[in-house]
Design a protein around this motif. Structure first.
Motif, PDB file in Angstrom:
ATOM      1  N   ASP A  46      33.739  -2.781 -20.260  1.00 15.24           N
ATOM      2  CA  ASP A  46      31.918  -2.827 -20.332  1.00 15.24           C
ATOM      3  C   ASP A  46      31.162  -2.560 -19.474  1.00 15.24           C
ATOM      4  O   ASP A  46      30.016  -2.658 -19.627  1.00 15.24           O
ATOM      5  N   ALA A  48      30.536  -2.766 -16.408  1.00 13.86           N
ATOM      6  CA  ALA A  48      29.513  -3.779 -15.614  1.00 13.86           C
ATOM      7  C   ALA A  48      30.021  -3.348 -14.013  1.00 13.86           C
ATOM      8  O   ALA A  48      28.772  -3.010 -13.833  1.00 13.86           O
ATOM      9  N   ASP A  49      30.548  -2.511 -13.676  1.00 12.93           N
ATOM     10  CA  ASP A  49      31.258  -2.192 -12.810  1.00 12.93           C
ATOM     11  C   ASP A  49      30.870  -0.545 -12.248  1.00 12.93           C
ATOM     12  O   ASP A  49      30.989   0.273 -10.716  1.00 12.93           O
ATOM     13  N   SER A  77      32.853  -3.215 -25.223  1.00 12.03           N
ATOM     14  CA  SER A  77      31.953  -4.249 -25.275  1.00 12.03           C
ATOM     15  C   SER A  77      30.445  -3.321 -24.457  1.00 12.03           C
ATOM     16  O   SER A  77      31.171  -3.426 -23.719  1.00 12.03           O
ATOM     17  N   ASP A  79      27.771  -5.019 -24.156  1.00 12.76           N
ATOM     18  CA  ASP A  79      27.063  -6.127 -24.005  1.00 12.76           C
ATOM     19  C   ASP A  79      26.417  -5.803 -22.104  1.00 12.76           C
ATOM     20  O   ASP A  79      25.341  -5.752 -21.475  1.00 12.76           O
ATOM     21  N   ALA A  80      27.503  -5.629 -21.520  1.00 11.18           N
ATOM     22  CA  ALA A  80      27.004  -5.096 -19.666  1.00 11.18           C
ATOM     23  C   ALA A  80      26.508  -4.329 -19.714  1.00 11.18           C
ATOM     24  O   ALA A  80      25.918  -4.333 -18.769  1.00 11.18           O
ATOM     25  N   ILE A  81      26.215  -3.113 -20.260  1.00 11.00           N
ATOM     26  CA  ILE A  81      25.202  -2.565 -20.462  1.00 11.00           C
ATOM     27  C   ILE A  81      24.229  -2.007 -20.429  1.00 11.00           C
ATOM     28  O   ILE A  81      22.825  -1.871 -19.800  1.00 11.00           O
ATOM     29  N   ARG A  83      22.725  -5.296 -20.948  1.00 10.77           N
ATOM     30  CA  ARG A  83      22.445  -6.291 -18.822  1.00 10.77           C
ATOM     31  C   ARG A  83      22.069  -5.919 -18.146  1.00 10.77           C
ATOM     32  O   ARG A  83      21.631  -5.953 -17.443  1.00 10.77           O
ATOM     33  N   LEU A  84      23.357  -4.845 -18.156  1.00  6.81           N
ATOM     34  CA  LEU A  84      23.132  -4.936 -15.460  1.00  6.81           C
ATOM     35  C   LEU A  84      23.396  -3.166 -16.086  1.00  6.81           C
ATOM     36  O   LEU A  84      21.965  -2.872 -14.489  1.00  6.81           O
ATOM     37  N   HIS A  85      22.645  -2.682 -17.444  1.00  7.81           N
ATOM     38  CA  HIS A  85      22.168  -0.393 -16.430  1.00  7.81           C
ATOM     39  C   HIS A  85      21.298  -1.224 -17.706  1.00  7.81           C
ATOM     40  O   HIS A  85      21.159   0.632 -18.303  1.00  7.81           O
ATOM     41  N   SER A 114      40.029   3.180 -17.960  1.00  3.04           N
ATOM     42  CA  SER A 114      38.607   3.512 -17.173  1.00  3.04           C
ATOM     43  C   SER A 114      38.763   5.021 -16.930  1.00  3.04           C
ATOM     44  O   SER A 114      39.001   4.991 -15.158  1.00  3.04           O
TER      45      SER A 114
END
Length: 168
Positions: A46, A48-49, A77, A79-81, A83-85, A114
């Motif tokens: 995702d 996220a990190d 997914s 979604d985190a990109i 939301r976070l980036h 990853s």
């Protein structure tokens, strides 16, 4: 393009921890911009990190962008990109013609590699939870990672993360 510079500028070996991984991503993208890497593959469950939303990363990507460049994004997914980036999302809209985004729906996110891969150097998180892994530019490592990523892209993914959503 000075191909030797990317191998010298980026480390080979093990790394441990989230910040070490994030710094390797920053350094790799800066090197890609500086030395003109033609292709990048970014793969993660995702992202996220990853430091994709940071101003310095977007500046590197902006410098890297240009004719003959390609990027593939692979995720379970996106979604985190979103939301976070947000900076990365905006950059992606501008450079959509260079980017192929693929989604691996229905897979166990922990199975998805990853990895940040280029033709010169790769960083791979072997344990995404602890952000531990390896990096290097050895030809065998580059070929192995590319073959693994190609298998995911070609056999296990479909288009995803459109640059814009058109509707009526």
């Amino acid at each position: 393009m000075n191909t030797g510079e990317s191998a010298i500028a980026l480390p080979t070996g093990r790394f441990e921890g989230r910040e070490a991984f994030r710094q390797l991503v920053r350094d790799a993208l800066a090197c890609a911009a500086r030395t003109g890497w033609r292709e990048l593959v970014l793969s993660d469950a995702d992202f996220a990190d990853w430091p994709l939303g940071e101003r310095v990363v977007i500046e590197s990507l902006q410098q890297w962008s240009g004719a003959g460049r390609r990027m593939t994004l692979l995720a379970a997914s996106f979604d985190a990109i979103v939301r976070l980036h947000p900076r990365f999302v905006q950059w992606r809209v501008q450079w959509d013609h260079l980017i192929t985004a693929r989604k691996c729906a229905g897979v166990n996110a922990t199975d998805l590699p990853s990895v940040l891969w280029s033709e010169r150097w790769v960083v791979q998180r072997l344990d995404p939870v602890r952000s531990n892994g390896v990096s290097g530019g050895e030809p065998a490592r580059l070929v192995l990672q590319r073959e693994l990523l190609d298998e995911w892209v070609l056999a296990r993914s479909s288009p995803g993360f459109p640059a814009s959503v058109l509707g009526l």
